[in-house]
Design an enzyme around this catalytic site. Structure first.
Site, PDB file in Angstrom:
ATOM      1  N   GLU A 177       9.557   5.136  27.531  1.00  0.00           N
ATOM      2  CA  GLU A 177      10.173   4.537  28.722  1.00  0.00           C
ATOM      3  C   GLU A 177       9.462   4.978  30.013  1.00  0.00           C
ATOM      4  OE1 GLU A 177      14.444   5.168  28.413  1.00  0.00           O
ATOM      5  OE2 GLU A 177      14.568   3.897  26.639  1.00  0.00           O
ATOM      6  N   GLU A 294      14.792   2.065  19.659  1.00  0.00           N
ATOM      7  CA  GLU A 294      16.060   2.708  20.025  1.00  0.00           C
ATOM      8  C   GLU A 294      17.138   1.638  19.937  1.00  0.00           C
ATOM      9  OE1 GLU A 294      16.170   5.284  23.441  1.00  0.00           O
ATOM     10  OE2 GLU A 294      14.281   6.283  22.904  1.00  0.00           O
TER      11      GLU A 294
END
Ligand SMILES: *[C@@H]1O[C@H](CO)[C@@H](O)[C@H](O)[C@H]1NC(C)=O
Ligand SMILES: *[C@@H]1O[C@H](CO)[C@@H](O)[C@H](O)[C@H]1NC(C)=O
Ligand SMILES: *[C@@H]1O[C@H](CO)[C@@H](O)[C@H](O)[C@H]1NC(C)=O
Ligand SMILES: *[C@@H]1O[C@H](CO)[C@@H](O)[C@H](O)[C@H]1NC(C)=O
Ligand SMILES: *[C@@H]1O[C@H](CO)[C@@H](O)[C@H](O)[C@H]1NC(C)=O
Ligand SMILES: *[C@@H]1O[C@H](CO)[C@@H](O)[C@H](O)[C@H]1NC(C)=O
Ligand SMILES: *[C@@H]1O[C@H](CO)[C@@H](O)[C@H](O)[C@H]1NC(C)=O
Ligand SMILES: *[C@@H]1O[C@H](CO)[C@@H](O)[C@H](O)[C@H]1NC(C)=O
Length: 629
Positions: A177, A294
């Site tokens: 991220e 995720e």
């Protein structure tokens, strides 16, 4: 006492139910319609807690290692990859040589990855973090060189250490991220980031050239892909991939889509929506494979949520897997490579069961020395049962809105694993119990073989250690007795069988009577399977002076009808007197927690294990392993 109460409640439930759900499985049809089922769901992940300077201390701590060793104890690589943030922080700058080449000290990362390998796991290795003691100047003035050299050194160091075979199963990935401020600790600009990723690709290519010119695949950008304005890193790098796919640094595009904590299908919908969005922007996107690494019901692993504690989370995870399988099967998500569950964390007091973890951790602070106790949550057992799925499978079928199943199999030698779920996601179901009959029709060829079957299941309230912990008042330090009760409920139960069908059987009818939410598997095997193989890599870990955990491995990729593992113990290695210590305790995974009553019996001695299949055939014993208290 506890058991009696539960039984009484069930008797009342049963009286109330009347409807019977029917499931018809005709193997002739199944064999015509199945497609190859890749094992796309066998990954978990975790992030070491802040501060980053303590990453090594945390990952190498007893609590972390035992968590990972238990994660590695599902059969058939039920959990294979562990995706971990900040691994580069475990490396330390060592020195320069006269040509200003950088030398690193890998010893802490080595120690950790040695363990990962010993546990039968593979890292999801993110190039994320900064080796300790590296000069800032280094990263500024030789930016591209610094990152490509580091990637090259990491990959070649581990291929030398563990061999190409093992490392080629790792999943190298770029910075997690990168658009988020709390992850972008190096203050990359968009330009820096692109250079950084290209440098990592460069470094892996260089390492590959040192080892027979192999291609070392890279994943990324592990992006959230929210608005282009706020998440420019992941969008820009994808633009680059679209403009010249051959120069794209990634073999698999990774993204993150979670639900809002209501329903499992939010995760798949989120992924499909992103695919639509990407398709509209990038014409060549179908060339790439995608992974939602995720893929959780809701963001924020540590926020306590009651549904994480019980079978609701487990069945949601299984629904997520089945829903993604269906999308893969139907071509709705044809380029899906994998999903990962970010649930390898360590829970902490007072949220032992309520955080997004596979295990409940109890930190036993009042013993000398302190120690840790883990109890597996239902979601862990769900992954263990998913591991039984065979190499081919049909699409998902619905019996009612919230009861669904898939039939997975191998034709020769014959193996069947039908997996059924009843889940109303994070909600309770209207029906507290459900009764199903399952009719399995064998084809002619199979009815000439000897077939055995076993039915296993997880049910709300029964395979539910949190229910027991709650019953005893959520003690921060449960007693040995309470742990024993919790552990008796932590794994799947046998609901029917093992049974060997009479020759010439054409139809098998099974009745299941289950408490919602639930999950069940029906596994069938032909006697044509060879008998179980010997178990290996037996290890013991000390919990305290009276308790030990025994671990072992079984040759993976073997679909077969293993019913149980037997654990044997001999107190002395001079006059050997073996006895089985887990009789009557269903042991379906590659782990057993031995806590003899009273404790005085002692756990020092020899241990050995063997497996038992559905026909009652036993494999050879493992080597005996001496445990020194
Ligand atoms: C970790 O476990 C080992 C072996 O059980 C024990 O000797 C050691 O004291 C433990 N370390 C800590 C920090 O608890
Ligand atoms: C990144 O920026 C923040 C805030 O401006 C600063 O505190 C931090 O030291 C910077 N980090 C690096 C590695 O330069
Ligand atoms: C349960 O049923 C509801 C209503 O049809 C549906 O939205 C949801 O996806 C179902 N959940 C599961 C796990 O099947
Ligand atoms: C699932 O939960 C929702 C919300 O509580 C409820 O309205 C619905 O009836 C439930 N569905 C089933 C099949 O139990
Ligand atoms: C399944 O088997 C049961 C028991 O033999 C039978 O009563 C039922 O009718 C069968 N179901 C169907 C749909 O054939
Ligand atoms: C045990 O100790 C740890 C570490 O100091 C702490 O975080 C935890 O809350 C303690 N557990 C209990 C039940 O107090
Ligand atoms: C087995 O089931 C099939 C279809 O469900 C049915 O046609 C057949 O009669 C059954 N055979 C036996 C022996 O019950
Ligand atoms: C036998 O036991 C002794 C301690 O009593 C231990 O040191 C030794 O390693 C054991 N031998 C084997 C073969 O396990």
């Amino acid at each position: 006492m506890f058991v009696l109460l539960v039984l009484f409640a069930f008797a009342l439930d049963t009286l109330a139910s009347s409807k019977v759900y029917q499931v018809e499985i005709d193997l002739q049809q199944v064999f015509m319609h199945g497609k190859p089922l890749p094992r796309f769901w066998t990954s978990t992940g975790l992030c070491p807690p802040a501060p980053r300077e303590n990453v090594a201390e945390f990952l190498l701590s007893n609590d972390s290692l035992l968590n990972l060793e238990i994660i590695g104890s599902l059969p058939s690589e039920g959990l294979k990859h562990v995706r971990i943030h900040w691994l580069l922080d475990m490396i330390t700058f060592s020195h320069y040589d006269e040509r200003k080449s950088i030398f690193y000290d890998f010893s802490r990362l080595d120690a950790f990855l040695d363990k990962i390998r010993e546990f039968g796991l593979y890292p999801g290795f993110e190039f994320m973090g900064i080796p300790a003691s590296v000069y800032d100047e280094e990263r500024k003035h030789r930016f591209a060189y610094f990152w490509s050299d580091l990637a090259m050194q990491v990959a070649s160091h581990y291929m030398r250490r563990y061999g190409i075979q093992y490392v080629s199963n790792w999943r190298f990935e770029t910075w997690n991220e990168p658009d988020l401020k709390n992850y972008n600790v190096v203050n990359f600009t968009v330009g820096d980031y692109i250079t950084h990723v290209q440098s990592i690709r460069f470094g892996l290519d260089a390492a590959g050239r040192l080892f027979n010119n192999i291609l070392i695949p890279l994943r990324g950008p592990a992006g959230l892909f929210k608005s282009k304005e706020h998440h420019p890193f992941c969008w820009t790098i994808l633009e680059l991939c679209n403009d010249s796919p051959r120069r794209c640094p990634f073999e698999t595009i990774t993204f993150h889509r979670k639900g809002s904590g209501l329903r499992a299908d939010e995760i798949l919908q989120g992924g499909l929506l992103l695919m639509e969005q990407l398709k509209n922007t990038f014409s060549k996107i179908s060339l790439f494979l995608f992974s939602n690494n995720e893929a959780d019901p809701i963001a924020g692993w540590s926020t306590p949520r009651v549904f994480h504690s019980d079978l609701r989370y487990g069945t949601m995870l299984a629904s997520t897997v089945l829903q993604h399988w269906s999308a893969l099967f139907n071509g709705r998500f044809a380029n899906l490579e994998s999903i990962s569950h970010d649930n390898g964390f360590l829970s902490y007091h007072p949220y032992e069961f309520d955080q997004r973890t596979l295990l409940a951790r109890f930190q036993m602070n009042q013993t000398h020395p302190r120690h840790v106790q883990y109890v597996a949550k239902p979601v862990f057992s769900v992954l263990g049962m998913l591991a039984g799925l065979g190499p081919m499978a049909t699409d998902i079928s619905f019996v009612s809105q919230n009861i669904s199943y898939v039939v997975s199999y191998q034709e020769d030698p014959f193996y069947l694993c039908t997996l059924l779920i009843s889940s109303n996601d994070t909600f309770d179901s209207i029906e507290r119990r459900q009764v199903l009959t399952l009719n399995v029709t064998l084809n002619n060829q199979l009815s000439q073989q000897t077939i055995g079957y076993i039915v296993e299941g997880l049910q709300s309230g029964l395979n539910d250690p949190n229910h027991i912990w709650t019953y005893y008042g959520k003690q921060p330090y449960p007693t040995a007795f309470q742990f024993k009760q919790m552990r008796s409920a932590q794994f799947p139960s046998i609901l029917d069988g093992p049974t060997i069908l009479r020759d010439d059987t054409k139809n098998v009818t099974l009745t299941l009577n289950l408490r919602t939410p639930w999950m069940a598997t029906v596994r069938m095997c032909s006697l044509q399977f060879s008998k179980p193989t010997a178990l290996h890599n037996i290890r013991t870990r000390n919990i305290n002076t009276n308790e030990v955990i025994i671990f072992w491995h079984e040759k993976p990729s073997d679909v077969r009808c293993t019913v149980n593992y037997e654990v044997w113990f001999s107190k002395s290695n001079r006059s050997i007197a073996w006895r089985q210590i887990n009789s009557g305790k269903h042991t379906p995974f590659l782990v057993y927690h031995y806590a003899p009553d009273g404790g005085a019996a002692g756990v020092t001695g020899l241990y050995r294990v063997r497996s038992v299949d559905v026909f009652g055939r036993v494999g050879a014993f493992s080597k005996a392993h001496y445990h020194d208290g």
